[in-house]
Design an enzyme around this catalytic site. Structure first.
Site, PDB file in Angstrom:
ATOM      1  N   THR A  47       0.621  -1.317  -0.045  1.00 26.80           N
ATOM      2  CA  THR A  47      -0.057  -0.349   0.119  1.00 26.80           C
ATOM      3  C   THR A  47       1.292   1.332   0.157  1.00 26.80           C
ATOM      4  O   THR A  47       0.569   2.419  -0.814  1.00 26.80           O
ATOM      5  CB  THR A  47      -0.629   0.111   1.235  1.00 26.80           C
ATOM      6  OG1 THR A  47      -1.516  -1.014   1.165  1.00 26.80           O
ATOM      7  CG2 THR A  47      -1.855   1.214   1.253  1.00 26.80           C
ATOM      8  N   TYR A  59      -8.448   0.630  -4.026  1.00 28.99           N
ATOM      9  CA  TYR A  59      -6.925   1.185  -4.326  1.00 28.99           C
ATOM     10  C   TYR A  59      -6.009  -0.230  -5.007  1.00 28.99           C
ATOM     11  O   TYR A  59      -6.170  -2.021  -4.859  1.00 28.99           O
ATOM     12  CB  TYR A  59      -6.847   1.357  -3.302  1.00 28.99           C
ATOM     13  CG  TYR A  59      -5.257   1.246  -2.241  1.00 28.99           C
ATOM     14  CD1 TYR A  59      -6.936   0.203  -1.716  1.00 28.99           C
ATOM     15  CD2 TYR A  59      -4.278   0.071  -2.530  1.00 28.99           C
ATOM     16  CE1 TYR A  59      -5.858  -0.579  -0.313  1.00 28.99           C
ATOM     17  CE2 TYR A  59      -3.855  -0.590  -1.268  1.00 28.99           C
ATOM     18  CZ  TYR A  59      -4.494  -0.738  -0.061  1.00 28.99           C
ATOM     19  OH  TYR A  59      -4.258  -1.670   0.829  1.00 28.99           O
ATOM     20  N   SER A  92       1.496  -7.585  -0.921  1.00 28.85           N
ATOM     21  CA  SER A  92       2.339  -8.611  -0.142  1.00 28.85           C
ATOM     22  C   SER A  92       1.774  -9.987   0.004  1.00 28.85           C
ATOM     23  O   SER A  92       2.298 -10.746   0.507  1.00 28.85           O
ATOM     24  CB  SER A  92       3.001  -8.024   0.700  1.00 28.85           C
ATOM     25  OG  SER A  92       2.228  -8.227   2.371  1.00 28.85           O
ATOM     26  N   GLN A  93       0.540 -10.197  -0.086  1.00 27.37           N
ATOM     27  CA  GLN A  93       0.030 -11.254  -0.124  1.00 27.37           C
ATOM     28  C   GLN A  93       0.576 -11.854  -0.909  1.00 27.37           C
ATOM     29  O   GLN A  93       0.226 -13.391  -1.138  1.00 27.37           O
ATOM     30  CB  GLN A  93      -1.793 -11.358  -0.233  1.00 27.37           C
ATOM     31  CG  GLN A  93      -2.079 -10.778  -2.035  1.00 27.37           C
ATOM     32  CD  GLN A  93      -1.957  -9.409  -1.684  1.00 27.37           C
ATOM     33  OE1 GLN A  93      -1.089  -8.423  -0.977  1.00 27.37           O
ATOM     34  NE2 GLN A  93      -3.614  -8.257  -2.313  1.00 27.37           N
ATOM     35  N   THR A 125       1.483  -4.834   4.424  1.00 30.37           N
ATOM     36  CA  THR A 125       1.529  -5.262   5.783  1.00 30.37           C
ATOM     37  C   THR A 125       1.096  -6.417   5.945  1.00 30.37           C
ATOM     38  O   THR A 125       0.747  -7.166   7.259  1.00 30.37           O
ATOM     39  CB  THR A 125       0.571  -4.255   5.498  1.00 30.37           C
ATOM     40  OG1 THR A 125      -0.546  -4.081   5.723  1.00 30.37           O
ATOM     41  CG2 THR A 125       1.637  -2.237   6.400  1.00 30.37           C
ATOM     42  N   ASP A 126       0.692  -7.297   4.484  1.00 34.61           N
ATOM     43  CA  ASP A 126      -0.429  -8.339   5.298  1.00 34.61           C
ATOM     44  C   ASP A 126       0.640  -9.269   5.746  1.00 34.61           C
ATOM     45  O   ASP A 126       0.757 -10.245   6.357  1.00 34.61           O
ATOM     46  CB  ASP A 126      -0.904  -8.436   4.063  1.00 34.61           C
ATOM     47  CG  ASP A 126      -2.057  -7.571   3.186  1.00 34.61           C
ATOM     48  OD1 ASP A 126      -2.482  -6.853   4.495  1.00 34.61           O
ATOM     49  OD2 ASP A 126      -2.659  -8.086   2.346  1.00 34.61           O
ATOM     50  N   LYS A 198       0.788  -7.292  12.934  1.00 34.77           N
ATOM     51  CA  LYS A 198      -0.382  -7.049  12.246  1.00 34.77           C
ATOM     52  C   LYS A 198      -1.515  -7.556  13.368  1.00 34.77           C
ATOM     53  O   LYS A 198      -2.104  -8.359  12.759  1.00 34.77           O
ATOM     54  CB  LYS A 198      -0.922  -6.676  10.749  1.00 34.77           C
ATOM     55  CG  LYS A 198      -2.212  -6.274   9.906  1.00 34.77           C
ATOM     56  CD  LYS A 198      -1.965  -6.166   9.012  1.00 34.77           C
ATOM     57  CE  LYS A 198      -2.533  -5.674   7.881  1.00 34.77           C
ATOM     58  NZ  LYS A 198      -3.159  -5.124   5.991  1.00 34.77           N
ATOM     59  N   GLU A 318      -0.939 -29.287  27.745  1.00 32.35           N
ATOM     60  CA  GLU A 318      -1.941 -29.845  28.025  1.00 32.35           C
ATOM     61  C   GLU A 318      -1.922 -31.226  26.914  1.00 32.35           C
ATOM     62  O   GLU A 318      -2.832 -31.825  26.555  1.00 32.35           O
ATOM     63  CB  GLU A 318      -3.546 -29.307  27.688  1.00 32.35           C
ATOM     64  CG  GLU A 318      -4.025 -28.425  28.931  1.00 32.35           C
ATOM     65  CD  GLU A 318      -5.068 -27.817  28.293  1.00 32.35           C
ATOM     66  OE1 GLU A 318      -6.056 -28.270  28.309  1.00 32.35           O
ATOM     67  OE2 GLU A 318      -5.760 -26.967  28.495  1.00 32.35           O
TER      68      GLU A 318
HETATM   69  N1  GLU Z   1      -2.147  -6.100   0.403  1.00 30.69           N
HETATM   70  C1  GLU Z   1      -1.377  -5.505   0.674  1.00 30.69           C
HETATM   71  C2  GLU Z   1      -0.443  -5.926   0.935  1.00 30.69           C
HETATM   72  O1  GLU Z   1      -0.029  -6.195   2.333  1.00 30.69           O
HETATM   73  C3  GLU Z   1      -1.834  -3.717   0.749  1.00 30.69           C
HETATM   74  C4  GLU Z   1      -1.535  -3.677   2.372  1.00 30.69           C
HETATM   75  C5  GLU Z   1      -0.968  -2.836   3.109  1.00 30.69           C
HETATM   76  O2  GLU Z   1      -0.109  -3.039   2.377  1.00 30.69           O
HETATM   77  O3  GLU Z   1      -1.452  -1.963   3.306  1.00 30.69           O
HETATM   78  O4  GLU Z   1       0.863  -5.261   0.040  1.00 30.69           O
END
Ligand code: GLU
Length: 361
Positions: A47, A59, A92-93, A125-126, A198, A318
């Site tokens: 992002t 986006y 980043s997925q 961020t993913d 996250k 456990e």
């Molecule tokens: N899904 C995208 C990624 O991880 C956008 C999420 C982000 O960067 O906040 O690259």
């Protein structure tokens, strides 16, 4: 100063005076600099390099190239000399092991250069926390490596990419960041790779370290280190310079009514390791337990972690780990336990050895 106050201050950096000094802080790769630290920025997408689009999804991640990204933040020039490079431009997925290996090799190469003071990696961020963890386990050099992303794309109201970038470069250029392992900077918080995760898929406060809290914070382009943890002397560091691939390891998610099906599919699919994102303290439904015991008996490494965001998954609480040959993940969440298990499997398949690796991190 508030987030928006800082944003306004940064925007005011794009003044006539800055335009006059265009390019003052930027240097070409390989160029020698003296006096100021040189920070190398590796861009991978996300992002932070995203743009709002008018039709379809709101986006697209990974649109802006590194030049555009850094060029939009003139205030960076006041913080450090920097060079930059595009390693990928993805959401980043889509991050995978091959790109991890490529980034690790490049980071090791860059840090070996005496002219490079630190590295900043822009990232979606993913899966940012997993890349941070992977690098924490594969980069030996004590110079700062800082990962950074954004929750809002460039152009969105309250976009956080510029302020986060400024903070990341501030941390990478700070001598106090040396020897702290791989760090993550988001929304004014400074986090260690091992603990950061996250925690919100929509809030600007998207990252936290549920077990340890942040390592420090950023205020007005200054970093304040809150506590000195120091890295464990037993922290495992893996040499991945000669690896083209990593052993396949999957994650099975625990829930009421879980069945053995995903574990069986992983065994049949030739997975070398399975991480259980168990319930509570890493507990398993009896059918899943039986399937994982079977996997372990067949030489598949089994690590118990928990789907609970904080707390520890300890041995033999456990679940009788000794009996089944399981490994307990400690403070690592399932996705990071997977990273460490992949790396550990490049050394050993023995559960007791793998447990030692986990205990050392
Ligand atoms: N899904 C995208 C990624 O991880 C956008 C999420 C982000 O960067 O906040 O690259």
């Amino acid at each position: 100063m508030t987030f928006f106050g800082r944003l306004k201050k940064m925007m005011s950096f794009s003044s006539a005076q800055d335009v006059k000094e265009e390019g003052a802080g930027k240097i070409e790769p390989g160029e020698k600099v003296h006096g100021r630290p040189r920070v190398h920025v590796l861009a991978t997408g996300g992002t932070i390099a995203g743009r709002q689009v008018s039709t379809g999804p709101r986006y697209r991640a990974g649109v802006l190239d590194v030049e555009a990204l850094l060029g939009a933040v003139p205030a960076l020039r006041g913080l450090a000399d920097y060079s930059s490079e595009q390693m990928a431009n993805i959401g980043s997925q889509d991050m995978d092991e091959l790109l991890w290996l490529k980034i690790a090799r490049r980071v090791n190469e860059l840090l070996a250069d005496p002219d490079v003071g630190g590295v900043v990696i822009t990232h979606g961020t993913d899966t940012l926390e997993e890349t941070a963890c992977f690098l924490d386990l594969t980069v030996r050099d004590p110079k700062p490596v800082v990962l950074v992303g954004a929750v809002r794309p460039a152009g969105a109201l309250g976009a956080d990419g510029a302020v986060n970038l400024i903070d990341a470069v501030t941390v990478a250029a700070n001598p106090g960041s040396v020897g702290r392992g791989v760090l993550v900077v988001m929304h004014g918080g400074l986090f260690e790779a091992r603990d950061v995760t996250k925690v919100s898929s929509s809030s600007l406060l998207a990252f936290a370290a549920p077990n340890s809290g942040p390592l420090g914070q950023l205020v007005d382009e200054r970093v304040y280190f809150g506590h000195r943890t120091g890295l464990s002397p037993k922290r495992p560091v893996f040499d991945v310079s000669r690896l083209d691939t990593l052993p396949p390891v999957g994650i099975v998610y625990g829930h009421a009514g879980a069945t053995a099906l995903p574990v069986k599919a992983m065994i049949e699919g030739g997975y070398r390791g399975i991480v259980s994102a168990g319930v509570g303290s890493g507990n398993l439904h009896r059918d899943v337990l039986a399937a994982l015991a079977d996997a372990s008996g067949r030489g598949v490494a089994v690590v118990r972690a928990s789907r609970v965001p904080s707390g520890l998954t300890l041995r033999n609480v456990e679940v009788d780990d000794n009996r089944y040959g399981f490994v307990a993940a400690g403070a690592l969440n399932p996705q990071k336990a997977r990273v460490l298990l992949q790396l550990a499997l490049t050394r050993t398949r023995k559960p007791e050895e793998i447990q030692k690796v986990f205990d050392g991190y």
